[in-house]
Motif scaffolding. Structure first.
Motif, PDB file in Angstrom:
ATOM      1  N   LYS A 249       0.828  -1.204   0.000  1.00  0.00           N
ATOM      2  CA  LYS A 249       0.000   0.000   0.000  1.00  0.00           C
ATOM      3  C   LYS A 249       0.865   1.257   0.000  1.00  0.00           C
ATOM      4  CE  LYS A 249      -2.081   1.867   3.599  1.00  0.00           C
ATOM      5  NZ  LYS A 249      -2.999   2.150   4.722  1.00  0.00           N
ATOM      6  N   MET A 291      -7.360   2.317  -5.886  1.00  0.00           N
ATOM      7  CA  MET A 291      -6.955   3.232  -4.821  1.00  0.00           C
ATOM      8  C   MET A 291      -7.420   4.661  -5.124  1.00  0.00           C
ATOM      9  SD  MET A 291      -3.177   3.386  -3.081  1.00  0.00           S
ATOM     10  CE  MET A 291      -3.374   1.776  -2.308  1.00  0.00           C
ATOM     11  N   GLU A 309      -9.036  -0.069   0.974  1.00  0.00           N
ATOM     12  CA  GLU A 309      -7.580  -0.129   0.854  1.00  0.00           C
ATOM     13  C   GLU A 309      -6.910   0.957   1.681  1.00  0.00           C
ATOM     14  OE1 GLU A 309      -5.537  -2.187  -1.025  1.00  0.00           O
ATOM     15  OE2 GLU A 309      -7.280  -3.437  -1.392  1.00  0.00           O
TER      16      GLU A 309
END
Length: 656
Positions: A249, A291, A309
């Motif tokens: 991430k 994202m 996310e």
């Protein structure tokens, strides 16, 4: 040696209640079985690994179950037990990939006429039915349309578009969409727990992304991870990254930041390094699109439920970014993904698409768009320490007078937001009305800049960051206070002259202490932190006893600092923290980098200037005049434009 069974075989669902996802399909089939009103032919279509064959087997078993439990098979009667042992004689599973000829279908036509052996129905499950030849489909057609009453057909396919319409029209069709993130991760988490492993949420989400919604693929991936984590019994994101080489991430956020900040070199370096490691760039592209989708959803709604996310802090870092910039990135990434999926050109085209996006933003910036900021720092490689950037010494300066400074990630020339002015040309104003507008907009030369801190609502660090973003938005319409590289080099000459290498670190520690938090992530000195919120995330890069250079991610944050210090209460609060008064230069990271490069070049050529101490009062008086004169210029420009707009250039408003 005992044969190993794969997880997808061990945990294949035996009843509708165990099926992951497809709630609507399960409800319809359960209702039909419960009411003994099922169809004679079904077509299950959808991507691989989503449960088509498993649901077909459960349906076949339920059709012949002797004791249905609210529409679901009991798994206890003789028929269910025989089926679970793979010994039920009236259920036929046929692989059309290897039995796709007309002869195989003719055999089925002949066999359907005989009665079931032990069950009430014969059930034919034909998997990958799209593989049948045209002649085979024609042979199946009549039987499928009017089968004997004791026969049910269940066809399954991953390529629905290859099924003839004549077949589709004779079946009850169910579309098996990819399993949702929530349903798939819940299932693999359950299986991991049953196997004695702990699976982190981030690792589960990454497995979902890799498997693209296919539970069978996800279980195969989980099985590989269980081998890697056999000793620890813990599966975290690092194990997923090590085995499948996917972007974490933090890395995906860094890529988005770098695109918005026009950092082509950093993007190229990451992509090239990742290609050598074997990263799947189609998967990366989908992850970036997802994202950015969450960022846009949060910007539009402020609804945290859309964030799967990301967390709130991640999304808030993009608060000042125009949606058009985010849409531009997703458009180009989507186009690149569509054009390169399942091709060997994926890496090259996706990278070029990203660089094209940066180039487009650069062009828009140069055409006069105003600038916005990504204020959050994201380190691309969390394990990599930020390197020190040391100015190289030359014969003109002793080695013990070297200046060591921290190299910060660049965040200069970021994204922009177009500012438009709506002109109500249809409205006619009288001279008196127009005079009132002019009087209201007339500047007061003694008025300070309008950059007052907003009301504090909570003591959390998250609220402070939001507060800083609001100040940044206000500062976009305020004057710009910039400094020359010569000004910064003069500060460095003072550093060299004083030879006090610990001063910068001492002052920086004092600055960072303002924003310390407790275990509940609440600011310890909340009043002081809110008053100096413009300095959050800033860093003291160089200092002598009378001057300081403070660096920020971008020039807008630096300008916010310079504007804030014009206000006496803000400068007094900062100097109280630092225990002394200083001439403070707020600069962007990129300007600081350019300054160090210039300093090193001048030092090597022995062209460094003499140090000149700056007068404290004169410095801040000059900055205040810059702000005031800028406001006067803006106001006069407003008056001129308004006069032209309403054709009142000859009207005297008493200013002459």
């Amino acid at each position: 040696m005992q044969q190993h069974n794969s997880l997808y075989r061990v945990y294949r669902p035996n009843a509708f209640k165990d099926v992951a996802g497809h709630q609507n399909i399960v409800e319809i089939l359960t209702f039909e079985l419960k009411n003994n009103n099922f169809d004679h032919a079904y077509l299950f279509a959808g991507q691989r690994g989503t449960g088509k064959t498993s649901v077909a087997r459960i349906l076949a078993k339920g059709i012949n179950c002797l004791d249905l439990q609210n529409g679901d098979s009991c798994n206890a009667c003789a028929n269910c037990q025989t089926f679970n042992n793979n010994q039920f004689p009236d259920i036929y599973e046929i692989d059309a990939a290897s039995n796709n000829g007309v002869d195989e279908i003719r055999n089925i036509k002949n066999n359907v006429q005989t009665l079931p052996i032990i069950g009430q129905y014969k059930v034919y499950i034909i998997d990958e039915v799209h593989m049948l030849s045209k002649a085979a489909f024609n042979a199946l057609l009549k039987t499928l349309e009017e089968p004997p009453k004791h026969v049910v057909f269940i066809l399954a396919t991953t390529e629905y578009d290859k099924i003839p319409q004549t077949i589709i029209s004779r079946c009850q069709t169910f579309n098996f969409k990819r399993i949702s993130n929530q349903d798939l991760t819940a299932r693999i988490d359950f299986i991991a727990h049953e196997e004695g492993y702990h699976l982190s949420q981030e690792a589960a989400r990454q497995i979902y992304a890799i498997s693209e919604g296919s539970l069978r693929d996800a279980l195969n991936d989980l099985e590989q991870l269980m081998v890697v984590a056999y000793d620890s019994k813990k599966i975290d994101i690092e194990e997923v990254k090590t085995l499948f080489y996917i972007a974490t991430k933090a890395e995906k956020l860094a890529i988005i930041h770098q695109i918005l900040n026009h950092e082509s070199q950093e993007v190229i370096s990451y992509f090239e390094h990742s290609r050598q490691q074997g990263m799947d760039f189609n998967l990366l592209t989908l992850a970036l699109i997802k994202m950015i989708k969450e960022i846009i959803e949060y910007q539009l709604t402020l609804d945290q439920s859309f964030l799967t996310e990301l967390n709130v802090e991640d999304a808030m870092a993009f608060k000042t970014i125009p949606l058009n910039d985010l849409f531009l990135i997703t458009d180009n990434l989507t186009q690149a993904y569509i054009k390169t999926k399942n091709t060997t050109a994926g890496f090259d085209y996706i990278l070029l698409s990203v660089l094209k996006t940066i180039q487009t933003m650069d062009s828009q910036l140069s055409s006069g768009r105003s600038q916005a900021v990504v204020t959050k720092k994201v380190v691309l490689n969390p394990k990599q320490k930020e390197a020190s950037d040391e100015i190289v010494s030359s014969p003109s300066t002793p080695d013990n007078q070297q200046i060591k400074v921290d190299q910060e990630p660049l965040r200069e020339n970021l994204t922009t937001a177009e500012l438009s002015e709506k002109e109500e040309t249809s409205k006619t104003l009288s001279v008196d009305e127009y005079s009132e507008i002019i009087n209201q907009s007339q500047p007061n030369p003694s008025k300070k800049i309008n950059l007052n801190p907003l009301t504090k609502t909570t003591q959390s660090l998250e609220a402070l960051i939001d507060h800083q973003h609001q100040l940044i938005e206000v500062s976009l319409n305020e004057p710009k206070i910039n400094y020359l590289i010569d000004d910064l080099i003069n500060v460095l000459m003072g550093v060299v002259q004083e030879e006090n290498p610990t001063l910068r670190h001492e002052l920086n520690d004092k600055l960072q202490k303002i924003f310390e938090t407790n275990q509940a992530n609440e600011l310890i000195s909340s009043d002081e932190a809110y008053q100096l919120s413009a300095f959050y995330g800033a860093k003291i890069a160089a200092a002598n006893r009378s001057e300081i250079i403070i660096t920020t991610d971008n020039f807008i944050s630096a300008n916010l600092i310079n504007l804030s210090l014009v206000k006496p209460e803000i400068s007094a609060a900062l100097f109280k923290v630092l225990k002394d008064k200083y001439v403070v230069y707020g600069v962007s990271a990129s300007m600081w980098k350019e300054t160090k490069t210039t300093f090193a070049d001048l030092k090597q050529k022995n062209f460094l200037p003499e140090y000149t101490q700056i007068n404290f009062d004169n410095f801040y008086t000059a900055n205040e005049k810059k702000a005031t004169s800028h406001q006067l210029e803006q106001s006069q420009e407003l008056l001129d434009k308004a006069a032209q707009l309403f054709d009142l250039t000859d009207v005297n408003f008493g200013d002459k």
